[in-house]
Design a protein around this motif. Structure first.
Motif, PDB file in Angstrom:
ATOM      1  N   TYR A   1       0.621  -1.315   0.151  1.00  0.00           N
ATOM      2  CA  TYR A   1       0.040  -0.148  -0.094  1.00  0.00           C
ATOM      3  C   TYR A   1       1.086   1.285   0.029  1.00  0.00           C
ATOM      4  O   TYR A   1       1.728   1.403   0.734  1.00  0.00           O
ATOM      5  N   VAL A   2       0.580   2.199  -0.828  1.00  0.00           N
ATOM      6  CA  VAL A   2       1.300   3.376  -0.765  1.00  0.00           C
ATOM      7  C   VAL A   2       0.123   4.526  -0.649  1.00  0.00           C
ATOM      8  O   VAL A   2      -0.873   4.668  -1.112  1.00  0.00           O
TER       9      VAL A   2
ATOM     10  N   LYS B   1      -0.462   7.264  11.033  1.00  0.00           N
ATOM     11  CA  LYS B   1      -0.377   6.286  11.995  1.00  0.00           C
ATOM     12  C   LYS B   1      -1.805   5.645  12.076  1.00  0.00           C
ATOM     13  O   LYS B   1      -1.870   4.277  12.147  1.00  0.00           O
ATOM     14  N   ALA B   2      -2.758   6.356  12.050  1.00  0.00           N
ATOM     15  CA  ALA B   2      -4.177   5.768  12.164  1.00  0.00           C
ATOM     16  C   ALA B   2      -4.353   4.790  10.744  1.00  0.00           C
ATOM     17  O   ALA B   2      -4.957   3.783  10.963  1.00  0.00           O
ATOM     18  N   GLN B   3      -3.821   5.266   9.640  1.00  0.00           N
ATOM     19  CA  GLN B   3      -4.228   4.255   8.621  1.00  0.00           C
ATOM     20  C   GLN B   3      -3.068   3.127   8.593  1.00  0.00           C
ATOM     21  O   GLN B   3      -3.382   1.933   8.209  1.00  0.00           O
ATOM     22  N   VAL B   4      -1.977   3.064   9.182  1.00  0.00           N
ATOM     23  CA  VAL B   4      -1.072   2.097   9.125  1.00  0.00           C
ATOM     24  C   VAL B   4      -1.787   1.151  10.107  1.00  0.00           C
ATOM     25  O   VAL B   4      -1.596  -0.134   9.854  1.00  0.00           O
TER      26      VAL B   4
ATOM     27  N   VAL C   1       3.204  -1.067   4.123  1.00  0.00           N
ATOM     28  CA  VAL C   1       2.722   0.526   4.062  1.00  0.00           C
ATOM     29  C   VAL C   1       3.662   1.416   3.987  1.00  0.00           C
ATOM     30  O   VAL C   1       4.538   1.780   4.640  1.00  0.00           O
ATOM     31  N   LEU C   2       3.566   2.146   2.715  1.00  0.00           N
ATOM     32  CA  LEU C   2       4.726   3.223   2.388  1.00  0.00           C
ATOM     33  C   LEU C   2       4.089   4.412   2.260  1.00  0.00           C
ATOM     34  O   LEU C   2       3.012   4.654   1.774  1.00  0.00           O
TER      35      LEU C   2
END
Length: 589
Positions: A493-494, A507-510, A522-523
């Motif tokens: 995921y980028v 942080k919430a997305q990771v 996750v990048l």
């Protein structure tokens, strides 16, 4: 046991204040921060033979469109300071179509008007007209307002153009419905805004309090202080979730892993000629430009908050790029020009861009150039969200937030603004929270309603910012993308878009992605804010190499463009009943 006070519902408070101060008023229109009220009074005779003033209230119960919150957000979009907005006068001759049934739709229309170079006063008058007509058609529930009409609430108190719009449209409805009123009377006798109009609900609460029995007494601040210092966290913990980070060590580890290093433009040798293409992303809230050399390396970047005219915004960006090169004693040879975003169509016509790139293609190309074979690109911009699904280097599908802007970057920025914080301090503040309230994902208006309620319950600034960051991935994946099983999309995921500079959002997305895809990678794009502009530059470079020449008018010619706009009766569109007054933008080189 003595009671320390009682709650009085705001509509009832306004009714009490009106009866006390203006018994001759027939209707009240109050606009607040998140609600709108219309109260119509009807006289009747009670069983005791006395005249009674009965109130028939109506309130927006499902949507906060047409309220102060919507107006505030649109003021940010047009870029006018509050003190300037207060001086605007209503002009009904230059009204553009603005959707009023939803605050998000209204914001989208406002952004499009800004990008079309419509003057800010015309945009805000159009917004006021949409709000007034919407409330007159919906909140009246088919009834007719009766004079005197009293205007209350902050927006009506401080915005002259809004009051003047009511004064124009209300008599129009009377005439349209054949309602008899004193047409010869001054408008100030029919529709008025009293002194202290923003305080009427508070005054009504006082009127209510004076009627309370003697055993009700004010108990002072001691209990409130004790609640804030001792009992708040224990009570709120029942309706809150964990914070963004557990401790300082987790914060440091995450920041070290995901902080985007500040861009350092490579030095340019004096006396040399820099050969590069320009990529421009004319976004909803800002415009970005990059210089990319023939090898695909970014050698300069420029950023510009949208000021209302995409051509002027682009000219300022080009000046910044040119000066960056000249300041180092070098010269710039522009090999080509690519554009994407809201402004791409305008730039294609005015500066003869080599590439007008669809945003999804630009962002996919940029992500793949830096990370190779990827599965998902999630771009969160100021006004919209794009989620791209890729298979072996091709776009297999995508989702766009074309109906709602919930979860976008402006949502986080607006929250920071409400607390007097620069958005750059958002993450540091949110990471300090010890718990986080659970926001409902979905509509941005409802999120703001949650924020108000959580504030009333005692959640701190840090906790509110953390909770809002945590709801962002839910809006992206559940509300916009509507993906029931994230693992089916792949593992790489980028994250792109200017919102990814906010490490609380990252942080919430990771956490969200890795909770559902434990082995996910996750990048974050190293130029996340300029990813679209870089993709447009790559496409321009490809087109120019294939074609052997560039159609771009040239850097100096683009910077020297003369821009004029025209909005009057001759530009009115007659293709639908809206009769929108279009803005014609003409350029001269």
């Amino acid at each position: 046991t003595k009671r320390i006070g009682r709650f009085v519902q705001e509509v009832n408070a306004v009714v009490l204040a009106t009866k006390e101060l203006h018994p001759d008023v027939g209707s009240v229109i109050e606009l607040g921060g998140q609600d709108a009220k219309i109260i119509m009074f009807q006289d009747s005779v009670g069983p005791d033979g006395k005249l009674r003033k009965n109130a028939n209230p109506s309130m927006n119960d499902k949507c906060a469109s047409g309220t102060g919150a919507t107006i505030d957000k649109c003021m940010i979009k047009v870029g006018l300071a509050p003190e300037l907005v207060r001086d605007i006068r209503f002009d009904a001759s230059k009204i553009h179509h603005v959707a009023a049934k939803c605050g998000v739709f209204a914001e989208t229309d406002i952004v499009n008007l800004v990008k079309s170079a419509v003057p800010a006063p015309e945009i805000l008058c159009s917004l006021a007209d949409a709000i007034v007509l919407q409330n007159l058609s919906v909140l009246t529930r088919g009834s007719t307002l009766k004079p005197k009409v009293m205007l209350l609430g902050g927006p009506n108190t401080y915005l002259s153009f809004l009051r003047e719009c009511w004064e124009l449209r209300i008599p129009e409805t009377w005439r349209d419905r054949g309602f008899r009123y004193h047409e010869e009377a001054p408008i100030s006798e029919l529709i008025f805004t009293p002194d202290g109009s923003q305080y009427y609900a508070a005054f009504g609460a006082v009127v209510y309090g004076l009627s309370e029995p003697s055993e009700v007494r004010y108990a002072g601040l001691e209990q409130l202080v004790r609640y804030v210092t001792e009992g708040r966290k224990e009570r709120l913990g029942e309706q809150a979730g964990p914070p963004l980070v557990a401790n300082a060590d987790e914060t440091r580890a995450f920041v070290d892993a995901y902080r985007i290093p500040k861009f350092q433009a490579p030095p340019l040798a004096a006396g040399t000629t820099v050969r590069a293409v320009i990529g421009v992303d004319g976004g909803s809230t800002s415009s970005k430009a990059v210089l990319v050399d023939e090898a695909g390396a970014v050698i300069a970047k420029a950023y510009q908050l949208s000021k209302g005219n995409p051509i002027d915004d682009t000219k300022e960006l080009l000046v910044k790029l040119r000066e960056h090169v000249r300041d180092q004693g070098a010269e710039l040879e522009v090999l080509g020009f690519g554009a994407t975003g809201y402004a791409a169509d305008v730039l294609e016509q005015t500066v003869l861009a080599d590439a007008n790139v669809v945003e999804t293609v630009a962002h996919a190309a940029s992500a793949m150039a830096y990370f190779g074979d990827i599965d998902v690109v999630c771009d969160i911009g100021g006004q919209d969200i794009k989620v791209l699904f890729l298979k072996q280097g091709d776009i297999a599908g995508f989702r766009l937030s074309n109906s709602c802007s919930a979860g976008n970057g402006m949502l986080l920025q607006a929250m920071a603004d409400q607390f007097g914080l620069p958005v750059t301090a958002y993450a540091e503040t949110a990471f300090a929270a010890e718990l986080a309230p659970k926001f409902s994902y979905g509509c941005a208006v409802f999120l703001d309603t949650d924020r108000v309620n959580f504030q009333k319950e005692g959640f701190s600034r840090e906790e509110l910012l953390a909770g809002l960051a945590q709801v962002l991935p839910k809006n992206v994946w559940q509300y916009v993308a509507q993906i029931p099983r994230l693992a089916a999309l792949g593992k790489k995921y980028v994250l792109q878009g200017g919102t990814q500079y906010n490490l609380a959002a990252v942080k919430a997305q990771v956490d969200y992605i890795k909770e559902r895809v434990p082995d996910a990678e996750v990048l974050v794009h190293p130029h996340c804010g300029e990813a679209g502009a870089i993709g447009a530059a790559f496409e321009a470079l490809r087109v120019v190499k294939r074609r052997g020449r560039s159609s771009f008018v040239g850097l100096d010619a683009a910077i020297g463009l003369e821009v004029t706009t025209k909005t009057d009766e001759s530009t009115t569109c007659h293709f639908c009943p809206n009769e929108c007054k279009r803005t014609f933008v003409d350029t001269k080189r």
